[in-house]
Write a protein that holds these residues in place. Sequence first.
Motif, PDB file in Angstrom:
ATOM      1  N   VAL A 421       0.853  -1.184   0.000  1.00  0.00           N
ATOM      2  CA  VAL A 421       0.000   0.000   0.000  1.00  0.00           C
ATOM      3  C   VAL A 421       0.890   1.236   0.000  1.00  0.00           C
ATOM      4  CG1 VAL A 421      -1.721   1.334   1.264  1.00  0.00           C
ATOM      5  CG2 VAL A 421      -1.926  -1.152   1.136  1.00  0.00           C
ATOM      6  N   ASP A 422       0.823   2.000  -1.086  1.00  0.00           N
ATOM      7  CA  ASP A 422       1.628   3.215  -1.203  1.00  0.00           C
ATOM      8  C   ASP A 422       1.014   4.348  -0.400  1.00  0.00           C
ATOM      9  OD1 ASP A 422       3.888   4.582  -2.953  1.00  0.00           O
ATOM     10  OD2 ASP A 422       2.162   5.948  -2.937  1.00  0.00           O
ATOM     11  N   HIS A 423      -0.285   4.547  -0.555  1.00  0.00           N
ATOM     12  CA  HIS A 423      -0.978   5.566   0.221  1.00  0.00           C
ATOM     13  C   HIS A 423      -2.479   5.307   0.180  1.00  0.00           C
ATOM     14  CE1 HIS A 423      -0.754   7.395  -3.866  1.00  0.00           C
ATOM     15  NE2 HIS A 423      -1.950   7.913  -3.587  1.00  0.00           N
ATOM     16  N   ALA A 424      -3.154   5.844   1.165  1.00  0.00           N
ATOM     17  CA  ALA A 424      -4.613   5.830   1.199  1.00  0.00           C
ATOM     18  C   ALA A 424      -5.066   7.280   1.187  1.00  0.00           C
ATOM     19  CB  ALA A 424      -5.123   5.121   2.453  1.00  0.00           C
ATOM     20  N   ASN A 425      -5.861   7.614   0.190  1.00  0.00           N
ATOM     21  CA  ASN A 425      -6.302   8.992  -0.003  1.00  0.00           C
ATOM     22  C   ASN A 425      -7.692   9.149   0.599  1.00  0.00           C
ATOM     23  OD1 ASN A 425      -7.264  11.471  -1.303  1.00  0.00           O
ATOM     24  ND2 ASN A 425      -5.419  11.284  -2.537  1.00  0.00           N
ATOM     25  N   VAL A 426      -7.823  10.070   1.552  1.00  0.00           N
ATOM     26  CA  VAL A 426      -9.086  10.230   2.275  1.00  0.00           C
ATOM     27  C   VAL A 426      -9.608  11.651   2.093  1.00  0.00           C
ATOM     28  CG1 VAL A 426      -8.665   8.416   3.966  1.00  0.00           C
ATOM     29  CG2 VAL A 426      -7.761  10.686   4.388  1.00  0.00           C
ATOM     30  N   GLY A 427     -10.912  11.796   1.993  1.00  0.00           N
ATOM     31  CA  GLY A 427     -11.530  13.101   1.765  1.00  0.00           C
ATOM     32  C   GLY A 427     -12.398  13.527   2.933  1.00  0.00           C
ATOM     33  N   TYR A 428     -12.505  14.835   3.125  1.00  0.00           N
ATOM     34  CA  TYR A 428     -13.255  15.374   4.264  1.00  0.00           C
ATOM     35  C   TYR A 428     -14.090  16.574   3.850  1.00  0.00           C
ATOM     36  CZ  TYR A 428     -10.151  12.506   7.084  1.00  0.00           C
ATOM     37  OH  TYR A 428      -9.474  11.452   7.617  1.00  0.00           O
ATOM     38  N   ARG A 429     -15.151  16.800   4.615  1.00  0.00           N
ATOM     39  CA  ARG A 429     -15.927  18.025   4.471  1.00  0.00           C
ATOM     40  C   ARG A 429     -15.121  19.183   5.042  1.00  0.00           C
ATOM     41  NH1 ARG A 429     -21.216  16.799   7.747  1.00  0.00           N
ATOM     42  NH2 ARG A 429     -19.587  16.217   9.238  1.00  0.00           N
ATOM     43  N   TRP A 430     -15.443  20.400   4.607  1.00  0.00           N
ATOM     44  CA  TRP A 430     -14.684  21.580   5.026  1.00  0.00           C
ATOM     45  C   TRP A 430     -14.672  21.745   6.539  1.00  0.00           C
ATOM     46  CZ3 TRP A 430     -17.218  25.425   7.708  1.00  0.00           C
ATOM     47  CH2 TRP A 430     -18.617  25.394   7.675  1.00  0.00           C
ATOM     48  N   MET A 477      -4.797  13.899   2.400  1.00  0.00           N
ATOM     49  CA  MET A 477      -6.113  14.254   2.913  1.00  0.00           C
ATOM     50  C   MET A 477      -6.684  15.371   2.055  1.00  0.00           C
ATOM     51  SD  MET A 477      -4.898  14.160   6.905  1.00  0.00           S
ATOM     52  CE  MET A 477      -6.488  14.597   7.549  1.00  0.00           C
ATOM     53  N   ASN A 478      -7.842  15.119   1.458  1.00  0.00           N
ATOM     54  CA  ASN A 478      -8.428  16.067   0.519  1.00  0.00           C
ATOM     55  C   ASN A 478      -9.580  16.827   1.175  1.00  0.00           C
ATOM     56  OD1 ASN A 478      -6.667  15.296  -1.469  1.00  0.00           O
ATOM     57  ND2 ASN A 478      -8.092  13.881  -2.451  1.00  0.00           N
ATOM     58  N   LEU A 479      -9.531  18.143   1.059  1.00  0.00           N
ATOM     59  CA  LEU A 479     -10.574  19.010   1.581  1.00  0.00           C
ATOM     60  C   LEU A 479     -11.472  19.439   0.432  1.00  0.00           C
ATOM     61  CD1 LEU A 479     -11.935  20.908   3.647  1.00  0.00           C
ATOM     62  CD2 LEU A 479     -10.123  22.555   3.185  1.00  0.00           C
ATOM     63  N   ALA A 480     -12.749  19.056   0.517  1.00  0.00           N
ATOM     64  CA  ALA A 480     -13.691  19.392  -0.538  1.00  0.00           C
ATOM     65  C   ALA A 480     -14.091  20.859  -0.456  1.00  0.00           C
ATOM     66  CB  ALA A 480     -14.939  18.522  -0.411  1.00  0.00           C
ATOM     67  N   PRO A 481     -14.341  21.502  -1.603  1.00  0.00           N
ATOM     68  CA  PRO A 481     -14.919  22.847  -1.567  1.00  0.00           C
ATOM     69  C   PRO A 481     -16.251  22.814  -0.820  1.00  0.00           C
ATOM     70  CG  PRO A 481     -14.167  22.287  -3.782  1.00  0.00           C
ATOM     71  CD  PRO A 481     -14.099  21.040  -2.980  1.00  0.00           C
ATOM     72  N   PRO A 482     -16.663  23.928  -0.200  1.00  0.00           N
ATOM     73  CA  PRO A 482     -17.863  23.915   0.652  1.00  0.00           C
ATOM     74  C   PRO A 482     -19.127  23.415  -0.029  1.00  0.00           C
ATOM     75  CG  PRO A 482     -16.619  25.934   0.996  1.00  0.00           C
ATOM     76  CD  PRO A 482     -15.968  25.224  -0.146  1.00  0.00           C
ATOM     77  N   THR A 483     -19.305  23.678  -1.319  1.00  0.00           N
ATOM     78  CA  THR A 483     -20.532  23.281  -2.001  1.00  0.00           C
ATOM     79  C   THR A 483     -20.400  21.961  -2.747  1.00  0.00           C
ATOM     80  OG1 THR A 483     -19.923  24.582  -3.952  1.00  0.00           O
ATOM     81  CG2 THR A 483     -21.268  25.675  -2.266  1.00  0.00           C
ATOM     82  N   ALA A 484     -19.247  21.332  -2.681  1.00  0.00           N
ATOM     83  CA  ALA A 484     -19.006  20.090  -3.417  1.00  0.00           C
ATOM     84  C   ALA A 484     -19.175  18.888  -2.496  1.00  0.00           C
ATOM     85  CB  ALA A 484     -17.595  20.098  -4.004  1.00  0.00           C
ATOM     86  N   PRO A 485     -19.495  17.717  -3.061  1.00  0.00           N
ATOM     87  CA  PRO A 485     -19.558  16.508  -2.228  1.00  0.00           C
ATOM     88  C   PRO A 485     -18.175  16.115  -1.737  1.00  0.00           C
ATOM     89  CG  PRO A 485     -19.763  15.945  -4.557  1.00  0.00           C
ATOM     90  CD  PRO A 485     -19.816  17.443  -4.474  1.00  0.00           C
ATOM     91  N   VAL A 486     -18.141  15.306  -0.684  1.00  0.00           N
ATOM     92  CA  VAL A 486     -16.865  14.836  -0.155  1.00  0.00           C
ATOM     93  C   VAL A 486     -16.182  13.966  -1.203  1.00  0.00           C
ATOM     94  CG1 VAL A 486     -15.763  13.477   1.661  1.00  0.00           C
ATOM     95  CG2 VAL A 486     -17.751  14.880   2.192  1.00  0.00           C
ATOM     96  N   PRO A 487     -14.893  14.192  -1.474  1.00  0.00           N
ATOM     97  CA  PRO A 487     -14.202  13.377  -2.483  1.00  0.00           C
ATOM     98  C   PRO A 487     -14.233  11.897  -2.124  1.00  0.00           C
ATOM     99  CG  PRO A 487     -12.878  15.292  -1.870  1.00  0.00           C
ATOM    100  CD  PRO A 487     -14.016  15.225  -0.901  1.00  0.00           C
ATOM    101  N   ASP A 488     -14.396  11.048  -3.148  1.00  0.00           N
ATOM    102  CA  ASP A 488     -14.315   9.608  -2.919  1.00  0.00           C
ATOM    103  C   ASP A 488     -12.916   9.254  -2.427  1.00  0.00           C
ATOM    104  OD1 ASP A 488     -16.953   9.067  -3.786  1.00  0.00           O
ATOM    105  OD2 ASP A 488     -16.294   9.139  -5.879  1.00  0.00           O
ATOM    106  N   ARG A 489     -12.827   8.198  -1.659  1.00  0.00           N
ATOM    107  CA  ARG A 489     -11.540   7.756  -1.119  1.00  0.00           C
ATOM    108  C   ARG A 489     -10.951   6.681  -2.025  1.00  0.00           C
ATOM    109  NH1 ARG A 489     -12.086   7.776   5.456  1.00  0.00           N
ATOM    110  NH2 ARG A 489     -12.627   9.976   5.606  1.00  0.00           N
ATOM    111  N   HIS A 490      -9.630   6.571  -1.988  1.00  0.00           N
ATOM    112  CA  HIS A 490      -9.038   5.517  -2.796  1.00  0.00           C
ATOM    113  C   HIS A 490      -7.781   4.948  -2.165  1.00  0.00           C
ATOM    114  CE1 HIS A 490      -6.293   8.605  -4.648  1.00  0.00           C
ATOM    115  NE2 HIS A 490      -5.524   7.554  -4.856  1.00  0.00           N
ATOM    116  N   VAL A 491      -7.450   3.736  -2.596  1.00  0.00           N
ATOM    117  CA  VAL A 491      -6.272   3.022  -2.123  1.00  0.00           C
ATOM    118  C   VAL A 491      -5.289   2.920  -3.272  1.00  0.00           C
ATOM    119  CG1 VAL A 491      -5.404   0.913  -1.061  1.00  0.00           C
ATOM    120  CG2 VAL A 491      -7.749   1.679  -0.579  1.00  0.00           C
TER     121      VAL A 491
END
Length: 597
Positions: A421-430, A477-491
Amino acid sequence: MRTSIATVCLSGGLVEKLHACSDAGFDGVEIMDADLIGAMESPEEIRALCARLGLSIDLFQPFRDLEGVADDVFADNLRRAEAKFAVMERLGADTILVCSNAGTATIDDDDVAAAQLGALADAAAKRGIRIAYEALAWGRFVDDYRHAWRIVQLADRPNLGVCLDSFHILSRGHDPAAIEEIDGDKIFFLQLADAPALDMDVLSWSRHHRLFPGEGDFALTDFLAHVLRAGYTGPLSLEVFNDTFRQTDVVRTAGHARRSLTWLADRTAAANGWTDDLLGEPQVARGIDFIEIAGADLTAVDETLERLGFAFGGRHRSKRVRLWTAGEARIILDEQVRDETPRLTGIGLMVDDADAAVDRAVALGAPAAFRRTYAGEQELRGVASPDGTVVYWSDRPADTSWITEFEGGSPGSGACESGVVDHANVGYRWQDFDEAVLFASSVLSLTTQSSADVPGPQGLVLSQVMRTEDGVVRLPMNLAPPTAPVPDRHVAVRCDDVVAAARAARAAGLDFLRIPENYYDDLAAQFDLDPDLLAELRELDLLYDRDGSGGEFIHFYTPTIGGVFFELVERRGGYDGYGAASAPVRLAMQRRASASA
């Protein structure tokens, strides 16, 4: 360690804030004048509530624009102060914060400022009240804590001291080392805040962008060490003006705030070799043990992993859980949930002492996660992160760990035998992002590597990488723009030959995320690529990046399944990034695929 927090840090009414502070484990509060003014409850009722909740009222604040004024103006200032002293008596508060004059000062004379502060202190002394004088970073004549201390010394009143605020000191670039020259008994109060490094006027920076300790760029462990060496024995208090925190759930934010103080105190003690280490030595991860994906039906994920060349590692002997492996990369599929949408729900980390890692996390306020375990199975202890993702820790070697609980596995295609596993990309609400950064640094002992703004079809996505120093664990760690949905996560799984893995996956029938022809035309303009390599990238929908040292990054993405997708990557020549230049293309193509689904 006594802890306190200014009510301005939190959302809601004063009563809500006080309950949240108590629930989070704070010992005391700073009551903001504006919060009290807007409360229906009387000062006596607030005093009684604090007593019931076990909260001391450590500070009443702020009193502004007092000193450096003409006599007639000062007389009116004393009148205002007497009215506030009367409120403090009813409230049961014995210390008031007086900020250096930023609005009405007309006399730049330390003798005048000292005389007027002395007169205020004399009036306060009749009521048993102390004055904590603070140098605002934007004060008209006094904007340096050393200047404020000189004025306090000049005034020479027993109930007049200084308040030290990390933001006002560090935002101006003042050297905090001189704090140790202040008499510790005259440091009446300490306020702590972190902040990002921004190039803007200090007042706006202060009012909107302060953060809790551990979330910004200030050297707060060094700052706190100077204060404690000076002999300060009062509470560690938070004063954080932040637009996000004042909009989010008050209970959650208070817990978030309390965690930040525990982390700061612990790291300061550890950095200075003090014996009152609160949490024990951090357990730095030695690698990612597994990634868990949950959903009611994960058949499509099974098919994707098989076509990527993962080996089926078997079914768990007592749970509706399956294992897929690619070398050292392990993906657990959990169908013990009702949620139809596949999503990344857990991360396993390998450490030297799993119990110590969990105990430290719980001491930092992370809730312990329940996992049903039967006789003969490894007890994987873990905690829930702020967004609910569970982090587990293991210290067992593979041949005696949970891996042995899976039965009926079969070998894979061999294309990913070198996988990790190189990285796990996770997304969050603002509103969750800052708390997630603190969790990663305090609970997971990760450090900040880099951040970048990635243009996406619904606005800029902030990508903040948290990682171990050696890079064996990486969490973009990805921060979604306020009006956008939370980014999908990936491995992202790293292999030795991603081109061969892509060819094998394509032959097995895997559909890749389609990449536009325009992308490859741009690659040809950016880099002097071998024509055969460029043709290969184009044929297989592979993306490419090269760093300034000649390191290369080749990768591709699978389609998104529910809320998760996979990436296969190859790093060449010491490349240490994540292909950020290609991220806008990936985001655009994923949105296009989602719209056409």
